[in-house]
Design a protein around this motif. Structure first.
Motif, PDB file in Angstrom:
ATOM      1  N   VAL A  19       0.770  -1.239   0.081  1.00 17.82           N
ATOM      2  CA  VAL A  19      -0.081   0.066   0.066  1.00 17.82           C
ATOM      3  C   VAL A  19       0.921   1.309  -0.037  1.00 17.82           C
ATOM      4  CG1 VAL A  19      -2.147  -1.022   0.908  1.00 17.82           C
ATOM      5  CG2 VAL A  19      -0.224  -0.419   2.649  1.00 17.82           C
ATOM      6  N   ASP A  20       0.497   2.109  -0.770  1.00 20.60           N
ATOM      7  CA  ASP A  20       1.275   3.312  -1.035  1.00 20.60           C
ATOM      8  C   ASP A  20       0.599   4.553  -0.587  1.00 20.60           C
ATOM      9  OD1 ASP A  20       3.510   4.991  -1.898  1.00 20.60           O
ATOM     10  OD2 ASP A  20       2.770   5.310  -3.869  1.00 20.60           O
ATOM     11  N   GLU A  21       0.910   5.358   0.393  1.00 17.47           N
ATOM     12  CA  GLU A  21       0.359   6.440   0.977  1.00 17.47           C
ATOM     13  C   GLU A  21      -1.210   6.065   1.216  1.00 17.47           C
ATOM     14  OE1 GLU A  21       2.142   9.027   2.011  1.00 17.47           O
ATOM     15  OE2 GLU A  21       4.104   8.645   0.959  1.00 17.47           O
ATOM     16  N   PRO A  22      -1.484   4.985   1.976  1.00 14.27           N
ATOM     17  CA  PRO A  22      -2.820   4.745   2.031  1.00 14.27           C
ATOM     18  C   PRO A  22      -3.790   5.845   2.616  1.00 14.27           C
ATOM     19  CG  PRO A  22      -1.560   3.502   3.609  1.00 14.27           C
ATOM     20  CD  PRO A  22      -0.703   4.185   2.863  1.00 14.27           C
ATOM     21  N   THR A  23      -3.198   6.561   3.652  1.00 13.58           N
ATOM     22  CA  THR A  23      -4.197   7.742   4.434  1.00 13.58           C
ATOM     23  C   THR A  23      -4.098   8.911   3.825  1.00 13.58           C
ATOM     24  OG1 THR A  23      -2.386   8.031   6.041  1.00 13.58           O
ATOM     25  CG2 THR A  23      -3.956   5.978   6.586  1.00 13.58           C
ATOM     26  N   THR A  24      -3.284   9.205   2.864  1.00 13.33           N
ATOM     27  CA  THR A  24      -3.134  10.670   2.569  1.00 13.33           C
ATOM     28  C   THR A  24      -4.599  11.173   1.914  1.00 13.33           C
ATOM     29  OG1 THR A  24      -0.833  10.148   1.612  1.00 13.33           O
ATOM     30  CG2 THR A  24      -2.144  12.073   0.526  1.00 13.33           C
ATOM     31  N   ASP A  27      -9.752  12.106   6.511  1.00 10.93           N
ATOM     32  CA  ASP A  27      -9.703  12.883   7.486  1.00 10.93           C
ATOM     33  C   ASP A  27      -9.375  11.874   8.915  1.00 10.93           C
ATOM     34  OD1 ASP A  27     -12.174  11.229   8.814  1.00 10.93           O
ATOM     35  OD2 ASP A  27     -13.325  12.084   7.038  1.00 10.93           O
ATOM     36  N   ILE A  28      -9.242  12.608   9.823  1.00 12.37           N
ATOM     37  CA  ILE A  28      -8.749  11.954  10.988  1.00 12.37           C
ATOM     38  C   ILE A  28      -9.598  10.493  11.386  1.00 12.37           C
ATOM     39  CG2 ILE A  28      -8.557  12.195  13.603  1.00 12.37           C
ATOM     40  CD1 ILE A  28      -8.081  15.235  13.079  1.00 12.37           C
ATOM     41  N   GLU A  29     -10.919  10.673  11.557  1.00 11.26           N
ATOM     42  CA  GLU A  29     -11.687   9.375  11.558  1.00 11.26           C
ATOM     43  C   GLU A  29     -11.397   8.297  10.800  1.00 11.26           C
ATOM     44  OE1 GLU A  29     -16.302   8.073  12.188  1.00 11.26           O
ATOM     45  OE2 GLU A  29     -15.843   9.963  12.600  1.00 11.26           O
ATOM     46  N   SER A  30     -11.609   8.630   9.275  1.00 10.69           N
ATOM     47  CA  SER A  30     -11.131   7.795   8.267  1.00 10.69           C
ATOM     48  C   SER A  30      -9.705   7.207   8.469  1.00 10.69           C
ATOM     49  CB  SER A  30     -11.413   8.281   7.167  1.00 10.69           C
ATOM     50  OG  SER A  30     -12.857   8.519   6.872  1.00 10.69           O
ATOM     51  N   ARG A  35      -6.189   2.587   9.398  1.00  7.99           N
ATOM     52  CA  ARG A  35      -4.999   2.065  10.075  1.00  7.99           C
ATOM     53  C   ARG A  35      -5.444   0.888  10.731  1.00  7.99           C
ATOM     54  NH1 ARG A  35      -3.430   7.623  13.004  1.00  7.99           N
ATOM     55  NH2 ARG A  35      -1.949   8.553  11.298  1.00  7.99           N
ATOM     56  N   GLU A  36      -6.497   0.708  11.397  1.00  9.07           N
ATOM     57  CA  GLU A  36      -6.977  -0.458  11.956  1.00  9.07           C
ATOM     58  C   GLU A  36      -7.290  -1.591  10.841  1.00  9.07           C
ATOM     59  OE1 GLU A  36      -7.955  -3.227  14.627  1.00  9.07           O
ATOM     60  OE2 GLU A  36      -7.145  -1.172  15.179  1.00  9.07           O
ATOM     61  N   ILE A  37      -7.867  -1.164   9.848  1.00 13.01           N
ATOM     62  CA  ILE A  37      -7.748  -2.403   8.699  1.00 13.01           C
ATOM     63  C   ILE A  37      -6.422  -2.870   8.407  1.00 13.01           C
ATOM     64  CG2 ILE A  37      -8.150  -2.499   6.217  1.00 13.01           C
ATOM     65  CD1 ILE A  37     -10.647  -0.520   6.872  1.00 13.01           C
ATOM     66  N   ILE A  38      -5.427  -1.826   7.968  1.00 14.62           N
ATOM     67  CA  ILE A  38      -4.116  -2.378   7.855  1.00 14.62           C
ATOM     68  C   ILE A  38      -3.435  -3.224   9.025  1.00 14.62           C
ATOM     69  CG2 ILE A  38      -1.669  -1.773   7.512  1.00 14.62           C
ATOM     70  CD1 ILE A  38      -2.891   0.762   5.831  1.00 14.62           C
ATOM     71  N   ARG A  39      -3.647  -2.965  10.175  1.00 22.02           N
ATOM     72  CA  ARG A  39      -3.357  -3.756  11.240  1.00 22.02           C
ATOM     73  C   ARG A  39      -3.892  -5.174  11.168  1.00 22.02           C
ATOM     74  NH1 ARG A  39      -3.121   0.925  14.445  1.00 22.02           N
ATOM     75  NH2 ARG A  39      -5.302   0.694  15.026  1.00 22.02           N
ATOM     76  N   GLU A  40      -5.440  -5.277  11.106  1.00 24.25           N
ATOM     77  CA  GLU A  40      -5.848  -6.770  10.904  1.00 24.25           C
ATOM     78  C   GLU A  40      -5.146  -7.315   9.616  1.00 24.25           C
ATOM     79  OE1 GLU A  40      -8.439  -8.437  12.251  1.00 24.25           O
ATOM     80  OE2 GLU A  40      -8.010  -6.728  14.122  1.00 24.25           O
ATOM     81  N   ALA A  55       3.096   8.951  11.929  1.00 22.56           N
ATOM     82  CA  ALA A  55       1.776   8.593  12.613  1.00 22.56           C
ATOM     83  C   ALA A  55       1.173   7.374  12.115  1.00 22.56           C
ATOM     84  CB  ALA A  55       0.657   9.750  12.526  1.00 22.56           C
ATOM     85  N   ASP A  56       1.200   7.148  10.793  1.00 18.17           N
ATOM     86  CA  ASP A  56       0.970   5.804  10.241  1.00 18.17           C
ATOM     87  C   ASP A  56       1.981   4.753  10.380  1.00 18.17           C
ATOM     88  OD1 ASP A  56      -1.197   6.978   9.130  1.00 18.17           O
ATOM     89  OD2 ASP A  56      -0.419   7.125   6.924  1.00 18.17           O
ATOM     90  N   VAL A  57       3.090   5.235  10.440  1.00 17.52           N
ATOM     91  CA  VAL A  57       4.172   3.984  10.881  1.00 17.52           C
ATOM     92  C   VAL A  57       3.945   3.779  12.421  1.00 17.52           C
ATOM     93  CG1 VAL A  57       6.237   3.616  11.176  1.00 17.52           C
ATOM     94  CG2 VAL A  57       5.648   4.941   9.063  1.00 17.52           C
ATOM     95  N   GLU A  58       3.760   4.579  13.041  1.00 26.37           N
ATOM     96  CA  GLU A  58       3.676   4.375  14.578  1.00 26.37           C
ATOM     97  C   GLU A  58       2.421   3.540  14.840  1.00 26.37           C
ATOM     98  OE1 GLU A  58       5.780   8.093  16.875  1.00 26.37           O
ATOM     99  OE2 GLU A  58       4.001   8.491  15.681  1.00 26.37           O
TER     100      GLU A  58
END
Length: 172
Positions: A19-24, A27-30, A35-40, A55-58
């Motif tokens: 995944v390349d820059e998935p949260t760019t 908004d904050i909630e999305s 991030r939770e989807i990626i963790r799963e 913040a995404d890496v952390e």
């Protein structure tokens, strides 16, 4: 669109997901939901996350590979990168002219106006004394310190800022 893209990619149940820059642009909630989807997803497959958002890496990374100028500069948990940067981050309250002077010497990562002036936070330039007390570095600051060390070891001049005494910050 990002969720649909991931859903389409997962239909074939790949063992590797890149995944390349998935949260760019989210908004904050999305961003938190994604991030939770990626963790799963990372529980049963390898997920390679390419991002500039620390913040995404952390939030999701158990292992960090830091590439700089085409070379692998770090491989390990994010906490280890922060640990390696200990003693290189500082914080101090200064006036406006001192903040400008410090920005020409050190890489400032935060400037916040407070009652007594400007609270600056940053990383020390190699060979320079910290202008304030040392603080625990953030992952972003640890990243900057690691790049500074890499540039020094190869003789490269940092891009986008200058760590040279009395020189104006370069633009690049």
């Amino acid at each position: 669109r990002q969720r649909i893209g991931i859903a389409r990619a997962l239909l074939a149940a790949p063992p590797l997901l890149i995944v390349d820059e998935p949260t760019t642009g989210l908004d904050i909630e999305s961003r938190q939901q994604f991030r939770e989807i990626i963790r799963e997803l990372g529980r049963d497959r390898l997920v390679v996350l390419s991002t500039h958002l620390t913040a995404d890496v952390e939030a999701v990374a158990g292992r960090l590979l830091l590439l700089h100028r085409g070379l692998l500069r770090f491989d390990g948990p994010p906490a280890l990168l922060v640990e390696r940067a200990a003693g290189s981050a500082f914080e101090s309250v200064v006036d406006e002219s001192e903040a400008r002077r410090l920005s020409r010497i050190h890489r400032l990562t935060a400037r916040v106006r407070v009652g007594g002036g400007i609270r600056v936070r940053g990383v020390t330039a190699i060979g320079e004394a910290a202008p304030g007390p040392h603080v625990e570095p953030t992952l972003e600051e640890a990243f900057l310190i690691e790049l500074q060390r890499a540039d020094q070891s190869t003789g490269h001049r940092p891009r986008g800022f200058s760590f040279l005494r009395s020189q104006p910050a370069s633009v690049g």
